[in-house]
Scaffold this motif. Structure first.
Motif, PDB file in Angstrom:
ATOM      1  N   CYS A 131       0.079   3.670   3.547  1.00 38.57           N
ATOM      2  CA  CYS A 131       0.510   3.278   4.889  1.00 38.57           C
ATOM      3  C   CYS A 131       1.649   2.257   4.849  1.00 38.57           C
ATOM      4  O   CYS A 131       2.135   1.843   5.882  1.00 38.57           O
TER       5      CYS A 131
ATOM      6  N   ASP B  63       0.853  -1.175   0.000  1.00 34.18           N
ATOM      7  CA  ASP B  63       0.000   0.000   0.000  1.00 34.18           C
ATOM      8  C   ASP B  63       0.897   1.236   0.000  1.00 34.18           C
ATOM      9  O   ASP B  63       1.728   1.391   0.890  1.00 34.18           O
TER      10      ASP B  63
ATOM     11  N   CYS C  63      -7.355   4.367   2.640  1.00 34.14           N
ATOM     12  CA  CYS C  63      -6.034   4.638   2.075  1.00 34.14           C
ATOM     13  C   CYS C  63      -6.156   5.056   0.611  1.00 34.14           C
ATOM     14  O   CYS C  63      -5.451   5.947   0.158  1.00 34.14           O
TER      15      CYS C  63
ATOM     16  N   CYS D 161      -4.714  -1.113   1.137  1.00 33.15           N
ATOM     17  CA  CYS D 161      -5.193  -2.028   2.167  1.00 33.15           C
ATOM     18  C   CYS D 161      -6.654  -1.741   2.481  1.00 33.15           C
ATOM     19  O   CYS D 161      -7.379  -2.606   2.931  1.00 33.15           O
TER      20      CYS D 161
HETATM   21 ZN   LIG Z   1      -3.246   1.377   3.831  1.00 33.35          ZN
END
Ligand SMILES: [Zn+2]
Length: 83
Positions: A47, A44, A73, A69
């Protein structure tokens, strides 16, 4: 009392690790009806968490496919691109 909580926490973590390992083994035998390569881990970009491709949220932005994810996000990434 604190020791009991600690032990329970460790057991919980162990339980999740074992369950994850079992799921991985099962996935190798029978690919769960998901697309081939679904177990491939992708990162991702928001993050920096690694998620299985099959379980990731996908967004096509500017002709390129991004994997996240979570929807949160993906939303964050789009906001970042928008400035
Ligand atoms: Zn994420």
């Amino acid at each position: 009392m604190y020791r009991i909580i600690l032990i329970l926490g460790l057991l919980g973590a162990l339980y999740f690790l074992i369950r994850r390992a079992l799921r991985k083994l099962k996935g190798r035998e029978k690919p769960d009806g998901i697309l081939p390569g679904a177990n491939q881990m992708i990162q991702d970009p928001v993050c920096l968490v690694f998620v299985p491709k099959g379980a990731a949220i996908t967004e096509d932005i500017g002709g390129q496919t991004y994997y996240f994810c979570s929807k949160a996000c993906a939303h964050k990434f789009q906001q970042k691109l928008a400035g």
